[in-house]
Design a protein around this motif. Structure first.
Motif, PDB file in Angstrom:
ATOM      1  N   SER A 224       5.915   0.622   7.317  1.00 48.19           N
ATOM      2  CA  SER A 224       5.960   1.957   6.902  1.00 48.19           C
ATOM      3  C   SER A 224       4.587   2.470   6.392  1.00 48.19           C
ATOM      4  O   SER A 224       3.756   3.418   6.739  1.00 48.19           O
ATOM      5  CB  SER A 224       6.889   2.470   6.152  1.00 48.19           C
ATOM      6  N   TRP A 227       1.628   2.347   9.161  1.00 45.61           N
ATOM      7  CA  TRP A 227       1.753   3.434   9.918  1.00 45.61           C
ATOM      8  C   TRP A 227       1.243   4.758   9.096  1.00 45.61           C
ATOM      9  O   TRP A 227       0.623   5.857   9.601  1.00 45.61           O
ATOM     10  CB  TRP A 227       2.999   3.752  10.602  1.00 45.61           C
ATOM     11  N   ALA A 261       5.943   5.804  10.675  1.00 50.61           N
ATOM     12  CA  ALA A 261       6.291   5.544   9.262  1.00 50.61           C
ATOM     13  C   ALA A 261       7.557   5.940   8.717  1.00 50.61           C
ATOM     14  O   ALA A 261       7.840   5.192   7.899  1.00 50.61           O
ATOM     15  CB  ALA A 261       4.980   6.261   8.447  1.00 50.61           C
ATOM     16  N   ALA A 264      10.267   3.523   9.844  1.00 56.71           N
ATOM     17  CA  ALA A 264      10.177   2.218   9.056  1.00 56.71           C
ATOM     18  C   ALA A 264      10.724   2.401   7.571  1.00 56.71           C
ATOM     19  O   ALA A 264      11.596   1.550   7.210  1.00 56.71           O
ATOM     20  CB  ALA A 264       8.745   1.554   9.152  1.00 56.71           C
ATOM     21  N   ALA A 265      10.397   3.536   7.050  1.00 54.77           N
ATOM     22  CA  ALA A 265      10.790   3.738   5.773  1.00 54.77           C
ATOM     23  C   ALA A 265      12.255   3.848   5.783  1.00 54.77           C
ATOM     24  O   ALA A 265      12.984   3.525   4.799  1.00 54.77           O
ATOM     25  CB  ALA A 265      10.112   5.062   5.147  1.00 54.77           C
ATOM     26  N   ILE A 438       8.374   3.577  -1.060  1.00 49.38           N
ATOM     27  CA  ILE A 438       8.986   3.809   0.189  1.00 49.38           C
ATOM     28  C   ILE A 438       9.385   5.112   0.299  1.00 49.38           C
ATOM     29  O   ILE A 438       9.114   5.866   1.366  1.00 49.38           O
ATOM     30  CB  ILE A 438       9.921   2.751   0.606  1.00 49.38           C
ATOM     31  N   HIS A 442       8.016   8.013   2.833  1.00 44.39           N
ATOM     32  CA  HIS A 442       9.039   8.713   3.702  1.00 44.39           C
ATOM     33  C   HIS A 442       8.404  10.261   3.452  1.00 44.39           C
ATOM     34  O   HIS A 442       8.906  11.116   4.333  1.00 44.39           O
ATOM     35  CB  HIS A 442      10.318   8.314   3.331  1.00 44.39           C
TER      36      HIS A 442
END
Length: 568
Positions: A224, A227, A261, A264-265, A438, A442
């Motif tokens: 994350s 990206w 991103a 993945a987060a 994270i 996000h």
């Protein structure tokens, strides 16, 4: 550990020589070294080798990169000021004020040689594992995933620095000593592919015997982050600062990469919902609690074998008079960024706030900053210039003040319960990746995708942990301002600020032609006066060329297919 293979190869092994009855020679194993097959077919050797490769993370622990001093990266920015004026302890100040110190002859911000040495070792491991590894398929895949996690991390740093680098995926490429740079976009994709493979094949957690190894969550977290960086370059760079045909990321890729991103987060958030990660209720405890569930990937230290010297470098001098270095201290710019506990922005123009600037601030302020009047290890911090132990010293008035030059000391990551760090050093963990980051990744990715509701949810989870009210910005611009603020205060001294300013392409404005400040505290009637003072004696300099660091001239000479980043 990483030199295991070369060490083994030098070991002399006594053995007999088998000859045919007629005296003809037959093929035999060399008797003065281990063969590759002998090395890699031994599971114990593979375990030693992969363990050794984790040492690479120590290069960047406590924000040491680029010059080997803790928090050096943050000291290039507006949130920390190093106190020394001389080369060595004060090199970061020289770099911050003299952009010409970064050049192709000796770029200072250099990881090329060390990074590619590690990549070579990793590729040797992957080659030996594939050809000779005598472990079951599951273990073999996990070893590959760990190795690629580490390789992805090394390349992540190289690409952050240079944009366009040489991609070495396997040992076959080393037979040709002339390998060109790949495009920056392909480089980010390569990093992402390594982290994706790791995420797909690493366990959610290891058993106790493998504590500290990369996990699925760590790989997803790094994915994350990767990206997000790629998306930021796609959005903000737009070839404004470098005309090299291989640097930059297609602007049309930004939306896809922000979505990657966010995805993945979200997978890390799902792991948190399963109980693997959580925000720590007490912010200060995150950095001294070795069992914190906020840590997604961290380096642990155990005295006396494996220690560090963070406390020695940053603790206030009163902890061990005459001994701590006080390498760096917080700036007034950082101090002013922390809100009041009710979520109101702090302002020196507010008479009530200005009269008592350290009262009723949000919890992260007290967990991050030591200020005049702060309680610390049974004493009250006194930064008044008249105090001979911890009082403010004007920057530049002495080469090595070993005191604050801004009126503040760091609190974050120091261990409040330890006083013998001069003898036994320190053992707090370095958290490379934690859950709060994270959530902020996000939030940023979702803001860029114009999903302000989801962005606010993740952002407010970070704020809720410290009792701050929710924010609900009305548009993406306001949301990004809120996210940048939150990243400054939440991630201070964790090595993010410099790289954030670079990926947002804001460094050449925030860090150029400016001097950062401190506060001189002096008695005034029944209270104190807070005077803004300069903590720099020269303007900071960040030129647009610094968005892409040069490659060492010697590397260009060794690899004729390698070209210099344009602009250098």
């Amino acid at each position: 550990m990483t030199k295991l293979l070369s060490t083994i190869q030098k070991t002399v092994i006594l053995a007999g020589i088998v000859m045919a009855a007629q005296g003809c020679k037959i093929d035999i194993e060399p008797t003065d070294r281990y063969t590759e097959e002998a090395v890699w077919s031994n599971p114990a050797n593979m375990e030693l080798y992969i363990n050794g490769m984790y040492n690479e993370f120590r290069t960047f622990q406590f924000g040491q990169f680029p010059i080997g001093y803790d928090n050096a990266t943050d000291a290039l920015t507006d949130i920390m000021k190093y106190t020394s004026t001389v080369a060595g302890n004060g090199t970061v100040n020289i770099l911050a004020t003299d952009a010409s110190r970064v050049n192709a002859a000796g770029p200072m911000l250099n990881y090329w040689q060390a990074g590619y040495a590690r990549i070579r070792r990793i590729n040797e491991f992957l080659d030996g594992l594939a050809k000779y590894g005598k472990v079951d398929a599951v273990a073999k895949t996990q070893y590959e995933a760990e190795a690629r996690f580490i390789r992805g991390y090394v390349y992540f740093w190289l690409v952050k620095l240079h944009g366009s680098v040489v991609l070495m995926e396997n040992l076959d490429q080393y037979s040709n000593k002339n390998n060109p740079r790949a495009s920056e976009e392909d480089c980010w994709k390569f990093v992402a592919a390594d982290f994706q493979f790791a995420a797909d094949n690493l366990p959610k957690e290891w058993d106790a015997a493998h504590t500290g190894r990369a996990t699925k969550g760590a790989a997803l977290g790094m994915l994350s982050r990767t990206w997000l960086y790629a998306a930021s370059i796609a959005e903000y760079d737009k070839k404004q600062f470098n005309q090299d045909p291989l640097t930059g990321v297609s602007a049309g890729s930004a939306t896809t990469y922000y979505q990657n991103a966010a995805t993945a987060a979200e997978q890390v958030i799902a792991l948190a919902n399963e109980g693997y990660y959580a925000l720590e209720a007490n912010f200060a405890n995150i950095f001294t609690n070795k069992s914190t569930r906020e840590a997604i990937f961290k380096l642990d230290f155990v005295a006396p074998q494996i220690t560090h010297q963070y406390d020695f470098g940053f603790t206030p001098p009163g902890d061990a008079p005459g001994q701590p270095m006080v390498y760096g201290v917080p700036t007034a710019e950082l101090v002013d960024e922390f809100e009041m506990k009710d979520g109101t922005a702090f302002s020196w123009s507010n008479g009530t706030m200005a009269a008592n600037p350290y009262t009723d601030r949000e919890p992260r302020f007290y967990a991050t900053i030591l200020y005049n009047g702060a309680s610390w290890k049974g004493r009250t911090i006194n930064t008044q210039p008249t105090n001979s132990v911890e009082g403010l010293v004007e920057y530049g008035s002495t080469p090595e003040p070993r005191k604050t030059v801004t009126g503040y000391y760091t609190r974050k990551m120091l261990n409040p319960l330890v006083n013998d760090f001069m003898v036994y050093k320190s053992t707090q963990s370095w958290i490379e990746l934690r859950y709060a980051e994270i959530l902020l990744i996000h939030a940023e990715a979702k803001a860029k995708l114009n999903d302000l509701g989801a962005a606010a949810t993740s952002l407010n989870m970070v704020r809720d942990r410290v009792g701050l009210p929710d924010v609900n910005p009305a548009n993406a611009t306001q949301m990004m301002n809120a996210i940048e603020h939150e990243r400054i205060v939440e991630l201070a001294f964790e090595g993010h600020r410099y790289w954030d300013l670079r990926r947002w392409r804001k460094a050449h404005t925030v860090l150029n032609d400016v001097r950062f400040t401190g506060h001189k505290v002096t008695p005034a009637g029944s209270g104190f006066n807070y005077e803004v003072i300069s903590a720099d004696n020269l303007d900071r300099k960040f030129t647009p060329a610094l968005y892409y660091m040069p490659i060492y001239v010697s590397e260009l000479q060794n690899n004729t297919a390698l070209t210099q980043i344009q602009g250098w």
